[in-house]
Write a protein that holds these residues in place. Structure first.
Motif, PDB file in Angstrom:
ATOM      1  N   GLY B  39     -36.062 -13.930  23.967  1.00 55.28           N
ATOM      2  CA  GLY B  39     -34.745 -14.535  23.773  1.00 55.28           C
ATOM      3  C   GLY B  39     -33.912 -14.501  25.047  1.00 55.28           C
ATOM      4  N   TYR B  40     -32.668 -14.955  24.908  1.00 51.66           N
ATOM      5  CA  TYR B  40     -31.762 -15.093  26.064  1.00 51.66           C
ATOM      6  C   TYR B  40     -30.416 -14.510  25.668  1.00 51.66           C
ATOM      7  CZ  TYR B  40     -28.891 -17.769  29.468  1.00 51.66           C
ATOM      8  OH  TYR B  40     -28.013 -18.175  30.441  1.00 51.66           O
ATOM      9  N   LEU B  41     -30.057 -13.434  26.328  1.00 49.26           N
ATOM     10  CA  LEU B  41     -28.819 -12.725  26.014  1.00 49.26           C
ATOM     11  C   LEU B  41     -27.736 -13.098  27.022  1.00 49.26           C
ATOM     12  CD1 LEU B  41     -27.574 -10.308  24.273  1.00 49.26           C
ATOM     13  CD2 LEU B  41     -28.163  -8.869  26.243  1.00 49.26           C
ATOM     14  N   ALA B  42     -26.550 -13.407  26.549  1.00 50.11           N
ATOM     15  CA  ALA B  42     -25.427 -13.733  27.449  1.00 50.11           C
ATOM     16  C   ALA B  42     -24.198 -12.967  26.979  1.00 50.11           C
ATOM     17  CB  ALA B  42     -25.152 -15.235  27.439  1.00 50.11           C
ATOM     18  N   TYR B  43     -23.457 -12.433  27.941  1.00 50.34           N
ATOM     19  CA  TYR B  43     -22.283 -11.636  27.598  1.00 50.34           C
ATOM     20  C   TYR B  43     -21.354 -11.608  28.805  1.00 50.34           C
ATOM     21  CZ  TYR B  43     -24.982  -8.277  30.263  1.00 50.34           C
ATOM     22  OH  TYR B  43     -25.714  -7.693  31.260  1.00 50.34           O
ATOM     23  N   ASP B  44     -20.142 -11.226  28.524  1.00 49.96           N
ATOM     24  CA  ASP B  44     -19.135 -11.148  29.587  1.00 49.96           C
ATOM     25  C   ASP B  44     -19.145  -9.742  30.155  1.00 49.96           C
ATOM     26  OD1 ASP B  44     -16.912 -10.906  31.126  1.00 49.96           O
ATOM     27  OD2 ASP B  44     -15.579 -11.946  29.736  1.00 49.96           O
ATOM     28  N   ASP B  45     -19.546  -9.632  31.377  1.00 50.19           N
ATOM     29  CA  ASP B  45     -19.719  -8.334  32.021  1.00 50.19           C
ATOM     30  C   ASP B  45     -18.385  -7.649  32.280  1.00 50.19           C
ATOM     31  OD1 ASP B  45     -21.617  -6.559  32.940  1.00 50.19           O
ATOM     32  OD2 ASP B  45     -21.274  -7.130  35.031  1.00 50.19           O
ATOM     33  N   ALA B  46     -17.306  -8.426  32.331  1.00 50.23           N
ATOM     34  CA  ALA B  46     -15.998  -7.855  32.654  1.00 50.23           C
ATOM     35  C   ALA B  46     -15.292  -7.320  31.408  1.00 50.23           C
ATOM     36  CB  ALA B  46     -15.120  -8.912  33.327  1.00 50.23           C
ATOM     37  N   HIS B  58     -32.365 -22.241  18.456  1.00 48.58           N
ATOM     38  CA  HIS B  58     -32.772 -23.479  19.123  1.00 48.58           C
ATOM     39  C   HIS B  58     -33.255 -24.570  18.160  1.00 48.58           C
ATOM     40  CE1 HIS B  58     -36.942 -22.311  18.328  1.00 48.58           C
ATOM     41  NE2 HIS B  58     -36.669 -21.106  18.799  1.00 48.58           N
ATOM     42  N   ALA B  59     -33.307 -25.789  18.699  1.00 49.22           N
ATOM     43  CA  ALA B  59     -33.847 -26.940  17.970  1.00 49.22           C
ATOM     44  C   ALA B  59     -35.383 -26.925  18.045  1.00 49.22           C
ATOM     45  CB  ALA B  59     -33.272 -28.221  18.568  1.00 49.22           C
ATOM     46  N   TRP B  60     -36.010 -28.001  17.602  1.00 48.37           N
ATOM     47  CA  TRP B  60     -37.469 -28.006  17.421  1.00 48.37           C
ATOM     48  C   TRP B  60     -38.294 -27.883  18.709  1.00 48.37           C
ATOM     49  CZ3 TRP B  60     -39.474 -33.466  15.528  1.00 48.37           C
ATOM     50  CH2 TRP B  60     -39.057 -34.444  16.426  1.00 48.37           C
ATOM     51  N   MET B  61     -37.688 -28.092  19.884  1.00 50.91           N
ATOM     52  CA  MET B  61     -38.428 -27.949  21.140  1.00 50.91           C
ATOM     53  C   MET B  61     -38.523 -26.495  21.599  1.00 50.91           C
ATOM     54  SD  MET B  61     -39.516 -31.023  21.827  1.00 50.91           S
ATOM     55  CE  MET B  61     -40.110 -30.944  23.528  1.00 50.91           C
ATOM     56  N   GLY B  62     -37.987 -25.568  20.826  1.00 47.10           N
ATOM     57  CA  GLY B  62     -38.008 -24.157  21.222  1.00 47.10           C
ATOM     58  C   GLY B  62     -36.784 -23.805  22.050  1.00 47.10           C
ATOM     59  N   ASP B  65     -32.553 -25.571  27.071  1.00 50.41           N
ATOM     60  CA  ASP B  65     -31.327 -25.483  27.868  1.00 50.41           C
ATOM     61  C   ASP B  65     -30.071 -25.575  27.018  1.00 50.41           C
ATOM     62  OD1 ASP B  65     -32.806 -25.179  30.137  1.00 50.41           O
ATOM     63  OD2 ASP B  65     -32.626 -27.266  30.800  1.00 50.41           O
ATOM     64  N   ASN B  66     -30.104 -26.393  25.961  1.00 50.95           N
ATOM     65  CA  ASN B  66     -28.914 -26.514  25.120  1.00 50.95           C
ATOM     66  C   ASN B  66     -28.582 -25.176  24.456  1.00 50.95           C
ATOM     67  OD1 ASN B  66     -26.720 -28.044  23.919  1.00 50.95           O
ATOM     68  ND2 ASN B  66     -27.864 -28.056  21.996  1.00 50.95           N
ATOM     69  N   ALA B  67     -29.615 -24.495  23.943  1.00 53.51           N
ATOM     70  CA  ALA B  67     -29.372 -23.187  23.296  1.00 53.51           C
ATOM     71  C   ALA B  67     -28.832 -22.185  24.315  1.00 53.51           C
ATOM     72  CB  ALA B  67     -30.654 -22.671  22.651  1.00 53.51           C
ATOM     73  N   LYS B  68     -29.398 -22.190  25.519  1.00 54.24           N
ATOM     74  CA  LYS B  68     -28.921 -21.258  26.557  1.00 54.24           C
ATOM     75  C   LYS B  68     -27.487 -21.589  26.978  1.00 54.24           C
ATOM     76  CE  LYS B  68     -33.498 -20.225  28.457  1.00 54.24           C
ATOM     77  NZ  LYS B  68     -34.462 -20.562  29.527  1.00 54.24           N
ATOM     78  N   LYS B  69     -27.213 -22.900  27.105  1.00 53.30           N
ATOM     79  CA  LYS B  69     -25.858 -23.319  27.479  1.00 53.30           C
ATOM     80  C   LYS B  69     -24.845 -22.863  26.421  1.00 53.30           C
ATOM     81  CE  LYS B  69     -24.093 -27.487  26.734  1.00 53.30           C
ATOM     82  NZ  LYS B  69     -23.894 -28.943  26.738  1.00 53.30           N
ATOM     83  N   LEU B  77     -16.397 -17.197  25.766  1.00 46.43           N
ATOM     84  CA  LEU B  77     -15.327 -17.033  24.770  1.00 46.43           C
ATOM     85  C   LEU B  77     -15.126 -15.562  24.390  1.00 46.43           C
ATOM     86  CD1 LEU B  77     -16.152 -20.022  22.374  1.00 46.43           C
ATOM     87  CD2 LEU B  77     -14.298 -19.889  24.056  1.00 46.43           C
ATOM     88  N   GLY B  78     -15.970 -14.689  24.941  1.00 49.61           N
ATOM     89  CA  GLY B  78     -15.797 -13.259  24.676  1.00 49.61           C
ATOM     90  C   GLY B  78     -16.769 -12.665  23.672  1.00 49.61           C
ATOM     91  N   TYR B  79     -17.720 -13.474  23.199  1.00 54.65           N
ATOM     92  CA  TYR B  79     -18.710 -12.951  22.260  1.00 54.65           C
ATOM     93  C   TYR B  79     -19.955 -12.476  23.007  1.00 54.65           C
ATOM     94  CZ  TYR B  79     -15.814 -15.707  19.061  1.00 54.65           C
ATOM     95  OH  TYR B  79     -14.754 -16.229  18.370  1.00 54.65           O
ATOM     96  N   VAL B  80     -20.732 -11.591  22.373  1.00 52.65           N
ATOM     97  CA  VAL B  80     -22.105 -11.384  22.832  1.00 52.65           C
ATOM     98  C   VAL B  80     -22.940 -12.462  22.160  1.00 52.65           C
ATOM     99  CG1 VAL B  80     -24.120  -9.871  22.785  1.00 52.65           C
ATOM    100  CG2 VAL B  80     -21.838  -8.891  23.093  1.00 52.65           C
ATOM    101  N   ALA B  81     -23.688 -13.228  22.936  1.00 50.31           N
ATOM    102  CA  ALA B  81     -24.498 -14.297  22.355  1.00 50.31           C
ATOM    103  C   ALA B  81     -25.967 -14.025  22.640  1.00 50.31           C
ATOM    104  CB  ALA B  81     -24.097 -15.642  22.942  1.00 50.31           C
ATOM    105  N   PHE B  82     -26.785 -14.181  21.597  1.00 50.93           N
ATOM    106  CA  PHE B  82     -28.216 -14.001  21.781  1.00 50.93           C
ATOM    107  C   PHE B  82     -28.938 -15.238  21.264  1.00 50.93           C
ATOM    108  CE2 PHE B  82     -32.399 -12.059  20.475  1.00 50.93           C
ATOM    109  CZ  PHE B  82     -32.859 -11.874  21.773  1.00 50.93           C
ATOM    110  N   ALA B  83     -29.526 -15.970  22.203  1.00 49.77           N
ATOM    111  CA  ALA B  83     -30.320 -17.140  21.809  1.00 49.77           C
ATOM    112  C   ALA B  83     -31.719 -16.646  21.445  1.00 49.77           C
ATOM    113  CB  ALA B  83     -30.368 -18.154  22.947  1.00 49.77           C
TER     114      ALA B  83
END
Lengths: 263, 263
Positions: B39-46, B58-62, B65-69, B77-83
């Protein structure tokens, strides 16, 4: 750096919002043809300059407390709000039976309904505080149908919002006259509207390439914005606090979008 | 007086928002059974302290980039996001044909789909920044179906949001396990979903008394959030800027509601 630039703007916005809230309201007499109508104008007396105007159209009981309350709420948000009178000054149904007959008269005579709602819209535009390039109309139940008819009449209104309104049109081809963006807020448990009505409405707007959105609130019955409607959806007409809050927020987001070039 | 009280809060909020935006992201390996997923984890380090966690499917292609974006945008926005990764590390369909087969495998085997999405959800919960009491899951197309299955599996997630996702359920009675509020964002010109699918979905959720909302965007086709999908709705899959903007705003308003007790 970005924070430094943003701050003053945000502080000004906070002050402006808090300094508002001097909502004034008054009854306003006007006419459609020879018929005397009496609407309710609400605005923020502390605000300066022109601002968007929002027409509010009442439900089948005529210009009622809910329509006035919504006008006051809109004025508190910084808009000029005019709660129109479709039925005529002093014309108020005594009960649901009479309300059904009166609303039915206008739903049958769409030309008259359009004339009445356009008279209210014109009266609102005449207010010196209204920015004629930024207008909207919202309506409840019968008023939802009415603001759709305002749009279908070809009036230059930026957006219309129907709250639990009837969607049917006897003249679907008129949708090609619509200049407004359309937002429909509906209770999924509203059994006054049938799947066929939704299908016809969607086809009407799609064929005319209107910009439209429809929100359905699960569990919400007809009348979901009206606190006076009780809490039993099985009666067909009931208040739903979640749907009320969410639909008001959806309307506000819609206004932010359609009025976004300054207000 | 009110302005004086409001101001400091608003200034702090402005500073907090502007001071954010140090979005970090990293690939994260995890497992479901013996299958390795990535998976792909994104968060605000500050940002400091715990905050809501949002799973992105994600959509059917796995995992694309859209899911990561979207994960990056949520982190901003301040959330922890995990694709999450449903298909497995390195498993990526070569074309639409292969994507259809792979997505079809999981749509047929809902037990496996639930296991995979729950593995991603658990991985997200394990992140020390995530407030386990404030979680959501969003998904695109196949991912929309997947987050609905997460809810149907009975997982304690506050809300799920489907963007142009499939709504069908082979086990409608499982809706009674749903703890999440449900928001479905759909293109009205999405011809993958039939009126019967909507009716079945609405009945499924209504019977189980789930808190649900459905928004339909007029003129929007399947894939309306995906800039890579082109602009021709007649292909069945097209980007729609208005529906993209509006659906993201609807998701944000939904999150504000479900996470409202501080975040």
């Amino acid at each position: 750096m970005r924070a430094m630039k943003l701050m003053p703007l945000i502080v000004v916005a906070a002050l402006a919002t808090a300094a508002h809230a001097k909502v004034r309201s008054q009854l306003v007499e006007y006419k459609q043809g020879d018929t005397v109508l009496e609407g309710y104008l609400a605005y923020d007396d502390a605000a300066k300059g022109k601002r968007p105007g929002v027409l509010v159209v009442h439900a089948w009981m005529g210009l009622d407390d809910n329509a006035k309350k919504r006008a006051d709420m809109l004025a508190g948000l910084g808009y000029v709000a005019f709660a129109a009178d479709i039925y005529g000054k002093g014309v108020r149904p005594k009960d649901r039976d009479e309300a059904g007959k009166l609303a039915g008269k206008y739903k049958t005579d769409r030309a008259l309904l359009r004339a009445r709602v356009n008279a209210g819209f014109e009266k609102m535009l005449a207010d010196p505080h209204v920015d004629a390039a930024k207008t909207a109309a919202i309506g409840y139940c019968f008023g939802g149908t009415t603001v759709l008819e305002l749009a279908r009449s070809g009036t230059a209104v930026s957006g219309v919002v129907s709250f639990h309104g009837g969607l049917d049109s006897p003249a679907p081809a008129d949708a090609k006259q619509i200049k407004a963006k359309v937002l429909v807020l509906h209770g999924a448990a509203d059994f006054y509207e049938k799947p066929a009505d939704f299908a016809a409405f969607q086809k009407e707007l799609a064929d005319a390439k209107v910009d439209w959105q429809l929100v359905e609130y699960g569990g919400a019955a007809h009348c979901f914005t009206d606190k006076g409607a009780g809490n039993d959806p099985s009666t067909g007409c009931a208040y739903d606090a979640a749907a009320d809050t969410r639909s008001w927020a959806a309307m506000r987001a819609f206004f932010d979008e359609i009025f976004k070039n300054g207000k």
